[in-house]
Enzyme design. Structure first.
Site, PDB file in Angstrom:
ATOM      1  N   CYS A 187      -2.299   8.677   3.444  1.00 46.78           N
ATOM      2  CA  CYS A 187      -2.217   8.344   2.010  1.00 46.78           C
ATOM      3  C   CYS A 187      -3.509   8.717   1.310  1.00 46.78           C
ATOM      4  O   CYS A 187      -3.520   8.952   0.115  1.00 46.78           O
ATOM      5  CB  CYS A 187      -1.923   6.868   1.856  1.00 46.78           C
ATOM      6  SG  CYS A 187      -3.120   5.866   2.735  1.00 46.78           S
ATOM      7  N   GLU A 207       0.882  -1.171   0.000  1.00 47.77           N
ATOM      8  CA  GLU A 207       0.000   0.000   0.000  1.00 47.77           C
ATOM      9  C   GLU A 207       0.915   1.216   0.000  1.00 47.77           C
ATOM     10  O   GLU A 207       1.644   1.438   0.970  1.00 47.77           O
ATOM     11  CB  GLU A 207      -0.909   0.014   1.236  1.00 47.77           C
ATOM     12  CG  GLU A 207      -1.974  -1.059   1.241  1.00 47.77           C
ATOM     13  CD  GLU A 207      -2.977  -0.958   0.100  1.00 47.77           C
ATOM     14  OE1 GLU A 207      -3.065   0.106  -0.537  1.00 47.77           O
ATOM     15  OE2 GLU A 207      -3.649  -1.964  -0.168  1.00 47.77           O
TER      16      GLU A 207
END
Ligand code: NAD
Length: 486
Positions: free
Chosen positions: A287, A253
């Site tokens: 993020c 990720e």
């Protein structure tokens, strides 16, 4: 509130606390005032060997327990960690900077997520196949991959560990966790709490120390079968390169540069509240932060006014001693420098600062990594703040006239993690969410991550997926068994 005592922790190997084999330690400092908040061991290559060996030994037993036994043991461990949420949350607030209430709720939410996966263990279903001859029988079963290296970042130090640990343990894998050296206290303490809660020796091990050295040695280790990592795109690509010659399973990720499209028919109060939450919470160190807002020209100024008001209402400070604080300091000294460089670049290219754009003035912020929630308007698409990960509390706005143009600009990015859309129109919702090149699209909300929703970064934002019941397959491999009856 009196200054909390520094937190000194040991490695977790085979359910025991251990110092580094050469006794060396890493000091952790507060992002609020630079004071020492604790220390962790600097694991040596010998410690890494011991941790991987413990995980390898434990694998045979852990993977051969029934799924129901694993579920029960994992739930018992998370119940113990949940009972320690105050102390674990404090460790996170001290080292990471986010307010105490948010840190504490990260701990309990992570326990809930791990429980979600514990419940998935008995649902790992195989299947049988019709065969070409009655003398054959054929079935497929899923088996755990083995020892997993779980490598995690500093912005959500416990949550992003839970996203990996939950499915790994439920699948029957064992783990060696390597948290970031920036915020190792809370993830290491969380692992100790799970072990104290009854995870069998060797099932969960945690080693702390410098990222590239320890991380690369773990990725390369022949007994590590799978690597799950959250972090920057550059580190993710390096891990993939190192894992490729050994054909190891990898899930990553990575970074994000997330657009929000606000249409002319949007509920502007809702859009502003959501963008403020996603753009500035955790000082923008997420993020899935909203980085760039494409607002329809008819509503751009009204939205900008609402966002500016919300930014200027936010309070900054030490969210441990003052529970009313919205934003803590950024976690690293690099944070405010990078945010400033991105703001300066945008201004040099013609953007306007509507609010923020600097560190907060005043003695109480002088020793911390503080940066004001910042709103820019008329930001050109080639500005760094529109293209790179700022990873700070900076939201940049631009105007659009046609939905096609907004979608094209939203997609004009190396990243593809999350896109946000604000509209009341169903056709716009469907057309835009089909066309947006991201693994997640949020329409009229900012609740990005839920246990049931797969989180997959497209393009430079990731490889494989986390969250949802499907993520358990990142930790399993299929086996086809075909039997010829005598
Ligand atoms: P980072 O890439 O510097 O470090 C991540 C982890 O990898 C750390 O544990 C680090 O010690 C380790 N590491 C560093 N170099 C390594 C190497 N060569 N081999 C193996 N391991 C290595 O990232 P960070 O600065 O800790 O975290 C911020 C980044 O994480 C941002 O880019 C952010 O977007 C990303 N992030 C992504 C998500 C997501 O779900 N997509 C969530 C949160 C953060």
């Amino acid at each position: 509130m009196p200054q909390p005592n520094p937190i000194h922790l040991d490695l977790l190997i085979d359910a025991s606390p251990r110092p580094a084999s050469d006794g060396s330690r890493l000091e952790i400092r507060s992002p609020h005032d630079g004071a020492t908040v604790g220390s962790v061991p600097k694991a040596t290559p010998a410690d890494l060997e011991t941790a991987v060996a413990a995980a390898h030994r434990a694998f045979t037993q852990w993977s051969s327990r029934t799924a129901y036994e694993r579920e029960r043991i994992i739930r018992q461990a998370t119940a113990h960690a949940r009972s320690q949420a105050d102390a674990l949350g404090l460790a996170m607030a001290l080292e990471q900077g986010k307010p105490l209430a948010q840190s504490r709720s990260e701990i309990t939410a992570t326990c809930d997520l791990i429980d979600y996966y514990a419940a998935e263990a008995p649902r790992i279903e195989g299947w049988t196949n019709p065969t070409e001859d009655r003398a054959y029988r054929s079935w497929v079963q899923w088996q755990p991959v083995g020892v997993c290296a779980l490598i995690t970042p500093w912005n959500y130090p416990v949550a992003l560990l839970g996203w990996k640990l939950g499915p790994a343990l439920a699948a029957g894998c064992t783990a060696v966790v390597k948290p970031t050296p920036v915020t190792p206290l809370s993830p290491l303490a969380f692992c100790h709490a799970l072990a104290q809660g009854g995870l069998p020796p060797g099932v969960l091990n945690a080693i702390t120390g410098p990222g590239p050295d320890l991380g690369e040695a773990l990725v390369r280790h022949p007994r590590v079968a799978k690597i799950a990592m959250t972090g920057s795109t550059a580190t993710g690509k390096r891990i993939l390169e190192l894992a490729a010659p050994h054909l190891k399973k990898v899930s990553l990720e990575l970074g994000g540069q997330c657009p929000a499209i606000v249409c002319a028919d949007a509920d502007l109060d809702l859009a502003a509240r959501t963008i403020a939450y996603k753009g500035w919470r955790n000082a923008g160190q997420s993020c899935s932060s909203v980085n760039r807002v494409y607002a329809h020209a008819d509503v751009h100024d009204a939205l900008a006014l609402r966002l500016q008001a919300l930014a200027e209402k936010m309070t900054l400070g030490d969210g441990i001693s003052d529970p009313s604080v919205d934003l803590g300091p950024m976690t690293t000294p690099h944070g405010p420098l990078n945010a400033q460089a991105h703001v300066d670049d945008a201004v040099a290219r013609g953007a306007r600062i509507l609010t923020g754009g600097r560190r907060p003035p005043g003695e109480s912020y002088a020793r911390g990594h503080y940066y004001l929630p910042t709103l820019l308007s008329d930001c050109p698409q080639d500005a760094r703040v529109m293209r790179e990960e700022t990873f700070g509390p900076v939201v940049a706005m631009a105007r659009f006239r046609s939905l096609e143009d907004a979608i094209a600009r939203a997609n004009d990015s190396a990243y593809g993690l999350v896109a946000y859309l604000f509209t009341r129109d169903l056709a716009t919702t469907v057309r835009a969410s089909d066309a947006l090149e991201t693994g997640t699209v949020c329409v009229n909300h900012g609740a990005v991550n839920t246990a049931y929703g797969p989180y997959a970064g497209w393009k430079d934002s990731g490889y494989g997926l986390e969250l949802s019941r499907h993520a358990i397959h990142e930790y399993l491999k299929p086996k086809h068994i075909k039997v010829a009856l005598p």
